[in-house]
Design a protein around this motif. Sequence first.
Motif, PDB file in Angstrom:
ATOM      1  N   LEU A  78       0.829  -1.216   0.000  1.00  0.00           N
ATOM      2  CA  LEU A  78       0.000   0.000   0.000  1.00  0.00           C
ATOM      3  C   LEU A  78       0.859   1.261   0.000  1.00  0.00           C
ATOM      4  N   ASN A  79       2.016   1.186   0.659  1.00  0.00           N
ATOM      5  CA  ASN A  79       2.918   2.330   0.638  1.00  0.00           C
ATOM      6  C   ASN A  79       3.425   2.604  -0.775  1.00  0.00           C
ATOM      7  N   GLN A  80       3.679   1.550  -1.539  1.00  0.00           N
ATOM      8  CA  GLN A  80       4.064   1.715  -2.946  1.00  0.00           C
ATOM      9  C   GLN A  80       2.927   2.339  -3.753  1.00  0.00           C
ATOM     10  N   GLU A  81       1.706   1.960  -3.428  1.00  0.00           N
ATOM     11  CA  GLU A  81       0.555   2.574  -4.110  1.00  0.00           C
ATOM     12  C   GLU A  81       0.480   4.075  -3.802  1.00  0.00           C
ATOM     13  N   LEU A  82       0.788   4.424  -2.556  1.00  0.00           N
ATOM     14  CA  LEU A  82       0.800   5.837  -2.184  1.00  0.00           C
ATOM     15  C   LEU A  82       1.896   6.601  -2.938  1.00  0.00           C
ATOM     16  N   GLN A  83       3.044   5.938  -3.090  1.00  0.00           N
ATOM     17  CA  GLN A  83       4.128   6.580  -3.846  1.00  0.00           C
ATOM     18  C   GLN A  83       3.729   6.787  -5.307  1.00  0.00           C
ATOM     19  N   GLU A  84       2.953   5.855  -5.843  1.00  0.00           N
ATOM     20  CA  GLU A  84       2.470   6.007  -7.221  1.00  0.00           C
ATOM     21  C   GLU A  84       1.489   7.183  -7.317  1.00  0.00           C
ATOM     22  N   ILE A  85       0.610   7.307  -6.319  1.00  0.00           N
ATOM     23  CA  ILE A  85      -0.313   8.449  -6.303  1.00  0.00           C
ATOM     24  C   ILE A  85       0.475   9.749  -6.185  1.00  0.00           C
ATOM     25  N   ARG A  86       1.503   9.717  -5.358  1.00  0.00           N
ATOM     26  CA  ARG A  86       2.343  10.915  -5.226  1.00  0.00           C
ATOM     27  C   ARG A  86       2.943  11.312  -6.570  1.00  0.00           C
ATOM     28  N   GLU A  87       3.407  10.336  -7.312  1.00  0.00           N
ATOM     29  CA  GLU A  87       4.004  10.623  -8.622  1.00  0.00           C
ATOM     30  C   GLU A  87       2.956  11.155  -9.595  1.00  0.00           C
ATOM     31  N   ALA A 107     -11.937  -4.093  10.075  1.00  0.00           N
ATOM     32  CA  ALA A 107     -11.657  -5.507   9.806  1.00  0.00           C
ATOM     33  C   ALA A 107     -10.751  -5.627   8.592  1.00  0.00           C
ATOM     34  N   ILE A 108      -9.871  -6.650   8.622  1.00  0.00           N
ATOM     35  CA  ILE A 108      -8.934  -6.874   7.509  1.00  0.00           C
ATOM     36  C   ILE A 108      -9.707  -7.217   6.236  1.00  0.00           C
ATOM     37  N   GLU A 109     -10.829  -7.942   6.394  1.00  0.00           N
ATOM     38  CA  GLU A 109     -11.609  -8.337   5.224  1.00  0.00           C
ATOM     39  C   GLU A 109     -12.079  -7.115   4.419  1.00  0.00           C
ATOM     40  N   GLN A 110     -12.389  -6.047   5.112  1.00  0.00           N
ATOM     41  CA  GLN A 110     -12.814  -4.829   4.406  1.00  0.00           C
ATOM     42  C   GLN A 110     -11.693  -4.299   3.507  1.00  0.00           C
ATOM     43  N   ILE A 111     -10.493  -4.326   4.026  1.00  0.00           N
ATOM     44  CA  ILE A 111      -9.351  -3.817   3.255  1.00  0.00           C
ATOM     45  C   ILE A 111      -9.084  -4.711   2.050  1.00  0.00           C
ATOM     46  N   LEU A 112      -9.066  -6.025   2.277  1.00  0.00           N
ATOM     47  CA  LEU A 112      -8.774  -6.961   1.189  1.00  0.00           C
ATOM     48  C   LEU A 112      -9.852  -6.881   0.107  1.00  0.00           C
ATOM     49  N   GLY A 113     -11.109  -6.804   0.522  1.00  0.00           N
ATOM     50  CA  GLY A 113     -12.192  -6.733  -0.449  1.00  0.00           C
ATOM     51  C   GLY A 113     -12.121  -5.457  -1.272  1.00  0.00           C
ATOM     52  N   ARG A 114     -11.766  -4.363  -0.624  1.00  0.00           N
ATOM     53  CA  ARG A 114     -11.659  -3.083  -1.344  1.00  0.00           C
ATOM     54  C   ARG A 114     -10.556  -3.143  -2.398  1.00  0.00           C
ATOM     55  N   ILE A 115      -9.435  -3.756  -2.040  1.00  0.00           N
ATOM     56  CA  ILE A 115      -8.305  -3.837  -2.984  1.00  0.00           C
ATOM     57  C   ILE A 115      -8.667  -4.722  -4.165  1.00  0.00           C
ATOM     58  N   LEU A 116      -9.249  -5.889  -3.893  1.00  0.00           N
ATOM     59  CA  LEU A 116      -9.568  -6.825  -4.977  1.00  0.00           C
ATOM     60  C   LEU A 116     -10.721  -6.314  -5.834  1.00  0.00           C
ATOM     61  N   SER A 117     -11.487  -5.377  -5.314  1.00  0.00           N
ATOM     62  CA  SER A 117     -12.557  -4.764  -6.114  1.00  0.00           C
ATOM     63  C   SER A 117     -12.027  -3.595  -6.952  1.00  0.00           C
ATOM     64  N   GLU A 118     -10.716  -3.355  -6.870  1.00  0.00           N
ATOM     65  CA  GLU A 118     -10.078  -2.243  -7.610  1.00  0.00           C
ATOM     66  C   GLU A 118     -10.708  -0.910  -7.212  1.00  0.00           C
ATOM     67  N   LYS A 119     -10.880  -0.700  -5.915  1.00  0.00           N
ATOM     68  CA  LYS A 119     -11.412   0.551  -5.416  1.00  0.00           C
ATOM     69  C   LYS A 119     -10.506   1.067  -4.312  1.00  0.00           C
ATOM     70  N   PRO A 120     -10.214   2.321  -4.233  1.00  0.00           N
ATOM     71  CA  PRO A 120     -10.719   3.376  -5.126  1.00  0.00           C
ATOM     72  C   PRO A 120      -9.843   3.591  -6.360  1.00  0.00           C
ATOM     73  N   ILE A 121      -8.735   2.803  -6.450  1.00  0.00           N
ATOM     74  CA  ILE A 121      -7.799   3.027  -7.545  1.00  0.00           C
ATOM     75  C   ILE A 121      -7.529   1.728  -8.279  1.00  0.00           C
ATOM     76  N   HIS A 122      -6.763   1.842  -9.343  1.00  0.00           N
ATOM     77  CA  HIS A 122      -6.282   0.669 -10.069  1.00  0.00           C
ATOM     78  C   HIS A 122      -4.968   0.257  -9.420  1.00  0.00           C
ATOM     79  N   TYR A 123      -4.953  -0.883  -8.707  1.00  0.00           N
ATOM     80  CA  TYR A 123      -3.795  -1.280  -7.911  1.00  0.00           C
ATOM     81  C   TYR A 123      -2.753  -2.025  -8.746  1.00  0.00           C
ATOM     82  N   TYR A 124      -1.534  -2.044  -8.194  1.00  0.00           N
ATOM     83  CA  TYR A 124      -0.484  -2.875  -8.782  1.00  0.00           C
ATOM     84  C   TYR A 124      -0.886  -4.345  -8.680  1.00  0.00           C
ATOM     85  N   ASN A 125      -0.412  -5.149  -9.616  1.00  0.00           N
ATOM     86  CA  ASN A 125      -0.698  -6.592  -9.564  1.00  0.00           C
ATOM     87  C   ASN A 125      -0.143  -7.214  -8.289  1.00  0.00           C
ATOM     88  N   TRP A 126       1.008  -6.720  -7.837  1.00  0.00           N
ATOM     89  CA  TRP A 126       1.611  -7.274  -6.627  1.00  0.00           C
ATOM     90  C   TRP A 126       0.710  -7.047  -5.416  1.00  0.00           C
TER      91      TRP A 126
END
Length: 918
Positions: A771-780, A856-875
Amino acid sequence: MKSGQFWLKILNVYPHEWKVVRRLYLFQFLQGAGLAFFFTSAFAQFLEKFPITELPWVMVYSALLLWAVGWIYTRLEHRLKFRQFNLTIILAMSASIFLLWIANFQLGGEWFLYVLMAWFNVLYLLNNLQFWGIAALLFDLRQSKRLFAVISAGDIPAKFIGYTLALIFVPYTGAQNLLLLGAGCIVASIPLFSRIVTVGQLDTPHKEHKKGHAKSHVKNIGKLVSNIATNTYIRRIAFISLLTSICVILINYGFYGEVRKAYRDDVELASFIAFFYATLRVVAFVTKMVFTSRFTASWGVRQALFITPVGMLLLVGLIVSMSDFSSGHKLIFYLFGVASMLVDVLRTSFNSPVLLTLMQPLPTYERLRAHNIVKGIMDPFASFLSGIFLLILFNMHNRVDLMFLCYVLLTLGLFWIVGVVLVNRQYLDILVRTISSRYFSREEFDLNNEEIQQQVRDKMMKGSELEVISILRMLSSKMDAVSEELIAELLNHPAPQVQIEALRLIKNSTPHIKEKLERLIEQESDEEVKSEAVKSYCKIGDTNWSLERYFSSADRLIRESAITGMLRNPDHTLKQMAEEAISQLIHSAYPTDRKTALSILAQVKNEYDHPDHALLLEDGDATIREAAIKAVGSAALKDTLVALAAQINHFEKHSLTAFHEAGDRSVFMLKSAIETRGVAEERSIKLITLIGKIGGDKAKKALLELLETQVKYTGVVVKALHRCHYYAIGEPKKRLEDIARIYVVHAVELLYMQRGLERKDEQYHVLNNSLNQELQEIREILLCIFGCLYDREQINKARNGLNAKHKDSFANALEIIELTVKKDIGRNFNILFETVDVAHRCNALRALFTEKQYGAIEQILGRILSEKPIHYYNWTKACSMYISKKFLHPLDSDLYKRYIQSENRLLQETALFASAKP
């Protein structure tokens, strides 16, 4: 035209140079003002107490002080870091003035006034050594011709203001208290020096200099003197500098003698000195700011160097001539005043900047040594020799005869001109000698001058292969008849690579070129040289040159070269012949012929494309299709690009490279491919990035349209726009600002996810790092948006600071963002990425995110796999699926299904692992 652009044009300064030029100017302004106050005080007090005949003793004492201070300066320069060294010099200057101000009231001896006058020369030396040492590291040769006069002009208005204020204050404060104002001005220059170092990035050059010469033998003035003896070029420049200083001292001495007779007390003297030098600085300022850089850039440094000695000879000759017609004392006084003023103006405006420009071709270390020699040795020598000469003259005749002084000046002026001639000759050698290691354009060489032509010819014939190729590049930077003639002479060079480079640069037919090329084709044994010669022959030849003998040659290589050259020939008939030959080769049943056609097309791909090129892109032979892709260039036709698009699935890398080679012709094709349904995500990202690499107006327009239609790829499109150097105005600017605000909100949500993970066990640190890498991508992405909206240069500096490991650099970068970016966006950006804990940042930005708290951790995982709110890295997505399985966090099975069908192998296998039943 905007007022800022108007003044840049007047001053001959380029926009990207303005910041450092302005700060250098202000730095010199403050130090110049300080010296003006000091000089007015010291000189007025001295002339009040002593006759002008005592001034030569000041010159002798000054010389001794200057040598001592120069020795200390040289030692410190090699021991201290650049910033530390220069700050030490500034503080020493200001502290010495302050101490002298105190001593001026405490010490009553007349000897103190000798010290005070001599110390002015020391301060002047330190100011010059420091200022020009900084300027020499900041600018190259071409910049120095334009900018040295401008940046050094800062001391002119400074001295004008200083002398004017002295004129106003001295009746109330007395001459002594002007010293305190001088110390204050020197201290005020410190912040400007720090900004110059930051903007000009001067710490790095000095470190390299220090590292490379840490064990250098140049540690004292004696070694600098030996350098004068061994380096002819520096010796000649030093000789001119010596003569210049002596002439100025003698003229000023004659003028000061007349001033001393006209005014008696220190206030009157200070008032006259202030008035005279204020007038002098106005004239010098106008000359230096408006005329010097333009004259030097247009006429050249060699001609500009004659201005001061010729001007002095004319003025002194006028004084001698007028003395024969009139014996009036006042007339001689006014003439010496005019001579003193104009010679000082010419020296300040032309001689000093041009002499320093002449040092610029030298390597950095040699350049700094030359500055130390000219200012640290020659100025003291000039002061010493002038003082001794005047003392001897006075003791022999009990006075200094002004007419005799004029004859001495005329003699020195003639020697000065001889020195200028010698330096000009050596300057040519230095330029030609350094051409192999530094790039020079035609602007540095007047090839209409026969002497310079001969220098270049000699270097072409005797220089190494690398040096000759450097000369070729210089000649090609501005092609004209002289350049083409010199290039043609290299056809006989013994090195094949030089011959090939020369042949490629031949653009037009010149006298005797036909015979030279024919002789080269007939006699040359190197096949590559012969082939290039045939290409050049057929490229510049006409129908009377019998090109058919090569066009119809039985030798396949010769015929191929002839067709290649004829395709570049401006003659329509010859070009049509080559096109027909290409058509035959393309439609040939033999693969060898089709490959020959592609070899030719590859060589001319940026100038010509054949209508049947598309057929080769659809050839049944894969090797021919691959070669046809590589033969696509900026001249590609539409049918060729359509056929190329069909090959992208089979030859993706080569096809993308070919689209890039085609330039803006391919933008519409790439945009259509991105908008086509079913295009793989990774392919779309590559195509958008490619449009950004191509750049230009068409690319910007296409990317702005994609920004609206391809919301999924907003981040990629923004980075592509930034790569295009896009600057938004009007409606697009509002749109990009809205996107920036959206990404800030997305980043806040990721922060809340990180806070939710931190509250759990350390077993989630891998996902937290993702997630920190995702933040760095948003920063860029945000930085790219800022670069398109605001000051691109400042944003780039902020980016470098944010990527740096230093705490101060990071803090400075955030400060730049705050000052440059729109207030609400910039403030939230800084909170997002400042180096404080996540919880603090979440609390500060809580108003931007109120939907979820991620307990809950499930909320975080579900949000990421749903590609929300951003388009995440494959990793990140793979980590989420892995964690859901490993640590037993049940998720909706539909979240895994989309990744089981993914083209990415990492996502596919991780999804299968996570969805497998225990």
